[in-house]
Enzyme design. Structure first.
Site, short mmCIF file in Angstrom:
data_model
loop_
_atom_site.label_atom_id
_atom_site.label_comp_id
_atom_site.label_asym_id
_atom_site.label_seq_id
_atom_site.Cartn_x
_atom_site.Cartn_y
_atom_site.Cartn_z
N LYS A 93 60.90 86.72 37.16
CA LYS A 93 59.46 86.76 37.48
C LYS A 93 58.67 86.00 36.42
CE LYS A 93 56.20 89.81 36.55
NZ LYS A 93 54.98 88.95 36.40
N GLU A 143 48.66 90.20 15.95
CA GLU A 143 48.91 88.86 16.47
C GLU A 143 47.69 88.33 17.20
OE1 GLU A 143 52.64 86.61 18.57
OE2 GLU A 143 52.08 88.56 19.38
N GLU A 188 62.22 89.98 23.51
CA GLU A 188 61.68 89.01 22.54
C GLU A 188 60.18 89.16 22.61
OE1 GLU A 188 59.86 86.65 20.75
OE2 GLU A 188 60.39 84.98 22.07
N TRP A 205 53.66 83.55 29.67
CA TRP A 205 52.82 82.42 30.08
C TRP A 205 52.68 81.35 29.02
CZ3 TRP A 205 49.20 82.50 26.38
CH2 TRP A 205 48.62 83.71 25.96
#
Length: 479
Positions: free
Chosen positions: A178, A381, A251, A154
């Site tokens: 998707k 993160e 990734e 996103w």
């Protein structure tokens, strides 16, 4: 009075359709926090239909000449340029990104990347055919792998879709893509554009949640699963794909170190690092969010960075003075806020550290100093507009701390000392090392990491090769 929601639809075998069972997901505009569309919540029947379409289309698409695939990809690139304003509007509504930045920083690279892979379609490489054994000639065929199940994230829904479909189609594969459940709008528009150019079944889009993605990866038809997403999602994909030995391209997350030595021009470094850390609200796995500064310039650097953060604006997409828009969704706002709320006592918030406004998911550009290597915010993160700063004493310590996380996607070194830059670029355990810059990408160079940042490359000839397989053909010269 009620406003009717826009209805997004899957694109399967050349036609738009609702989910087979009619289920939908609300899509929320992160600028307002309000629902603006309904997207299909695709189930097994939808996944089956998309995979059947891609499987049926694969033999003919595989057998098209590289020149023909190039021609169609170039046509797609042209169509993206022609529909640029529609794509920009859809992406901004998806994500809340500033319209001007999508126009200048995303659409041109996307078009360039499609054109790069159009060229790559005609540059298949292999060892020279020859007699490696007396009486026999050997040659190498480079072939497409088959149907590719692809899941885009996103943070860059539109650009990551390009990184997925462009090399796959160029190599002769067919695609079932998707988008994230929070950002389907621009991908559905991409399906409309591509669907008017390639044969039906070659490119398919199904919308849905993580269960939809899981069904795609576990489906027996795809030969390859490719995902850009979180480490947890990547591990789940790798586990599911292992059941029938699918090829996997991952990734995943990042925690990029930004190592700033004492000979650096502080003003220039701060200006560039602030942009690289706050662009896209820090929702970038290569973002410059973990700064390591030599102790001799630490205080001056932190003061300058805090000032830059305070001057960095977030706001509405049509405001041309803002650098970034909102975080993508309520869960992400809660995650970023949680990192700041849980900071240890020795940490100091130098700038920001709070939500902006009470509508949408905006968060202020933030600087946190006084951190230790084992602090949560250093090791994990954040994926938000938060830059942390640590003070190091020498090159060895800087390198130890830079490499001392589980991620290994991107990094940068800031110094005027060429030898030091070369030493650091060799020793940094990251898939990309920038020197005196951070975040530029070009289609010709690979993007991808090591360790928990995943494996496989996006962009470049290496990314193209990931969507091919190698076959050895040997023939007897005796007839």
């Amino acid at each position: 009075m009620t406003t009717e929601l826009r209805r997004l639809r899957n694109y399967i075998n050349g036609e738009f359709r609702d989910a087979a069972d009619g289920r939908t997901i609300d899509v929320i505009n992160p600028v307002t926090g309000e629902v603006y569309a309904a997207s299909p919540l695709s189930g097994q029947a939808d996944v089956d239909a998309a995979m059947d379409a891609a499987g049926a289309a694969f033999p003919a698409w595989r057998d098209t000449t590289p020149a023909e695939r190039q021609r169609l990809l170039l046509k797609i690139a042209d169509a993206f340029e022609e529909r640029a304003e529609d794509l920009i509007a859809a992406e901004s509504e998806n994500t809340g990104k500033p319209l001007a930045l999508v126009r200048s920083e995303e659409v041109p690279p996307m078009v360039d990347q499609i054109r790069f892979f159009a060229g790559a379609a005609r540059m298949l490489e292999g060892r020279s055919a020859g007699e490696y054994m007396e009486g026999f000639t050997s040659m190498v065929r480079r072939e497409p792998v088959g149907v590719c199940a692809q899941v885009a994230p996103w943070n860059y829904p539109m650009m990551m879709a390009v990184w997925k479909f462009a090399p796959a189609l160029a190599a002769g594969n067919t695609v079932v893509l998707k988008p994230s459940d929070t950002t389907p709008a621009s991908t559905v528009l991409i399906a409309e554009i591509i669907g008017s150019i390639v044969p039906k079944g070659v490119f398919n889009v199904i919308c849905g949640d993580r269960d939809t993605g899981r069904a795609m990866v576990e489906h027996p038809t795809p030969a390859m699963a490719s995902i850009t997403g979180s480490v947890r999602a990547g591990m789940q994909v790798a586990t599911s794909a292992a059941k029938d030995l699918k090829r996997v391209h991952l990734e995943l997350g990042g925690k990029a170190p930004v190592v700033v030595f004492e000979d650096t021009d502080i003003a220039k470094a701060v200006e560039d690092i602030a942009v690289a850390g706050y662009f896209n609200a820090g929702q970038d796995c290569t973002a410059a969010t973990r700064v390591l500064v030599h102790e001799s310039i630490h205080d001056a650097f932190v003061e300058a960075l805090a000032k830059a953060a305070a001057e960095t604006k977030t706001g509405a997409p049509d405001d041309e003075d803002v650098l970034f828009g909102p975080l993508n969704n309520a869960n992400q706002l809660a995650q970023v806020s949680g990192f700041i709320d849980r900071l240890p006592a020795h940490a100091k918030v130098e700038a920001g550290g709070h939500r902006v406004g009470d509508k949408g998911y905006f968060y202020a550009a933030t600087v946190v100093s006084g951190l230790k290597q084992d602090d949560e915010i250093i090791q994990n993160e954040v994926f938000g507009p938060v830059i942390t700063v640590q003070s190091f004493t020498d090159e060895a310590q800087a390198l130890e701390w830079a490499n001392g996380v589980e991620y290994a996607l991107a990094s940068s070194v800031w110094t005027k000392d060429h030898a030091r830059a070369m030493r650091m670029s060799k020793a940094l355990d990251f898939g990309c090392v920038w020197i005196n810059t951070h975040i530029p990408l070009v289609a010709e160079m690979p993007h991808g990491g090591f360790k928990q940042s995943g494996y496989g490359k996006d962009l470049s000839a290496y990314g193209f090769d990931d969507y091919t397989r190698i076959k050895h053909v040997m023939t007897s010269l005796d007839g």
